[in-house]
Design an enzyme around this catalytic site. Structure first.
Site, short mmCIF file in Angstrom:
data_model
loop_
_atom_site.label_atom_id
_atom_site.label_comp_id
_atom_site.label_asym_id
_atom_site.label_seq_id
_atom_site.Cartn_x
_atom_site.Cartn_y
_atom_site.Cartn_z
N ASP A 1 0.64 -1.04 0.09
CA ASP A 1 0.13 0.05 0.08
C ASP A 1 0.88 1.31 0.09
O ASP A 1 1.37 1.49 0.95
CB ASP A 1 -0.92 0.02 1.39
CG ASP A 1 -1.69 1.35 1.53
OD1 ASP A 1 -1.95 1.94 0.27
OD2 ASP A 1 -2.09 1.56 2.60
N ASN B 1 1.09 8.54 0.25
CA ASN B 1 1.82 9.87 0.20
C ASN B 1 3.09 9.62 1.18
O ASN B 1 3.92 10.62 0.76
CB ASN B 1 0.98 11.06 0.10
CG ASN B 1 0.21 11.29 -1.34
OD1 ASN B 1 0.81 11.31 -2.19
ND2 ASN B 1 -1.19 11.43 -0.81
N THR B 2 2.74 9.35 2.20
CA THR B 2 3.73 9.38 3.46
C THR B 2 4.60 8.18 3.53
O THR B 2 5.72 8.34 3.69
CB THR B 2 3.09 9.94 4.72
OG1 THR B 2 2.17 10.97 4.32
CG2 THR B 2 4.10 10.09 5.86
N ASN B 3 3.69 6.78 3.68
CA ASN B 3 4.43 5.86 3.63
C ASN B 3 4.01 5.02 2.88
O ASN B 3 3.07 5.07 2.29
CB ASN B 3 3.99 5.18 5.39
CG ASN B 3 4.73 6.21 6.37
OD1 ASN B 3 6.08 6.36 6.43
ND2 ASN B 3 3.85 6.72 7.42
N GLY C 1 -8.49 7.88 -5.96
CA GLY C 1 -7.47 7.36 -5.68
C GLY C 1 -7.57 5.72 -5.42
O GLY C 1 -8.74 5.12 -4.79
N ALA C 2 -6.55 5.11 -5.41
CA ALA C 2 -6.54 3.65 -5.11
C ALA C 2 -6.63 3.45 -3.69
O ALA C 2 -7.57 2.50 -3.45
CB ALA C 2 -5.26 2.88 -5.23
N ASP C 3 -6.28 4.16 -2.76
CA ASP C 3 -6.65 4.08 -1.41
C ASP C 3 -8.28 3.80 -1.01
O ASP C 3 -8.78 3.31 -0.25
CB ASP C 3 -6.19 4.82 -0.57
CG ASP C 3 -6.10 6.28 -0.81
OD1 ASP C 3 -6.53 6.63 -2.13
OD2 ASP C 3 -5.79 7.20 -0.03
N ARG C 4 -8.75 4.88 -1.53
CA ARG C 4 -10.27 4.86 -1.51
C ARG C 4 -11.26 4.02 -2.26
O ARG C 4 -11.93 3.46 -1.54
CB ARG C 4 -10.65 6.43 -1.87
CG ARG C 4 -10.01 7.53 -1.41
CD ARG C 4 -10.31 8.99 -1.98
NE ARG C 4 -11.33 9.64 -1.37
CZ ARG C 4 -11.89 10.71 -1.75
NH1 ARG C 4 -11.31 11.44 -2.87
NH2 ARG C 4 -13.08 11.17 -1.23
#
Length: 262
Positions: free
Chosen positions: A6, A9-11, A113-116
């Protein structure tokens, strides 16, 4: 085993999945590294393979790899990692065999977005019904998923860390503070640090509660609220907004998507 990656933007979070007694995806271990699109496949391998060895996982046990990323530049190097060090062609969430498999009812579906999308897949599979998913990441997102599993849209707000960075970075005298609940229940601070803590923390709680209330009114049916992301547990102690707190929602979405892809 499945290796789910996963990329936020941060990790970047790497998670190894097996299955539980009911055949459902189960996280066996996870590792986190700062997101850097310039990091090469070789660099990922040096870091990841050492961590796997420390915890007793064999490279040969990885049979499938799936990558979900909101940082497009990172995908190539993670593909190199999968091909060169695991001998696996990775699935890319949202593409080809790993297409979302859900209806996306917004004006620009490909901008989701992929995460959403992954959160929507996992939340619908685990909790059902009409849902609002709040994800505390670099940005805080609010997503509406209907009882059919259709992604209906949402809200993007600055993450609490971004808000604090902007406040501190654009003022001359305000100090850096930790993101935590204020020491007292009062919302009238008696010193600069307390006033900042109140503004950042309770201001964010008010933002969450207010936006969710408006979303529920617009949905027009009872909707469960699922919180995910690093700060969900902190806020859960100070609001009754969340029906579920699920820190692994995005990773579970990756595992479910990999399972559907065969």
């Amino acid at each position: 085993m499945l290796l789910a990656v996963d990329v936020g933007n941060t990790n970047v979070v790497f998670a190894l999945f097996g299955t539980d007694d009911d055949g459902q995806p189960e996280i066996k271990s996870r590792w986190r590294i700062a997101t850097d699109p310039r990091r090469t496949g070789d660099e990922y391998a040096v870091w990841l393979l050492q961590l796997m060895a420390i915890e007793g996982f064999e490279r040969a046990a990885i049979e499938k790899i799936i990558v979900g990323s909101v940082v497009p530049r990172a995908i190539h190097n993670l593909t190199v990692l999968a091909q060169k060090y695991f001998g696996v062609e990775p699935l890319i969430a949202g593409d080809g065999a790993a297409d979302w498999g859900i209806a996306v009812d917004v004006e620009e579906p490909r901008s989701l977005g992929a995460d959403r999308a992954l959160n929507a897949i996992a939340a619908h599979a685990k909790y059902g019904g009409d849902l609002i998913v709040i994800d505390f990441g670099t940005a805080t997102t609010f997503d509406a998923i209907d009882f059919k599993g259709t992604y209906k849209g949402g809200i993007i707000a600055p993450g609490i860390n971004l808000s604090l960075d902007a406040l501190v970075g654009n003022t001359a005298k305000l100090p850096r503070i930790a993101i935590e609940a204020p020491r007292t229940g009062s919302v009238i601070g008696r010193n600069t640090e307390d006033q900042m803590q109140i503004g950042v923390f309770w201001g964010y709680v008010a933002l969450m509660e207010g936006l969710t209330q408006r979303m529920k009114a617009e949905i027009g049916r009872p909707a469960k609220v699922v919180a995910t992301g690093g700060l969900a547990i902190l806020f859960d102690k100070h609001t009754e907004l969340f029906d579920y707190v699920d820190s692994d929602l995005t990773l579970v979405g990756l595992a479910l998507l990999a399972g559907r892809a065969g």
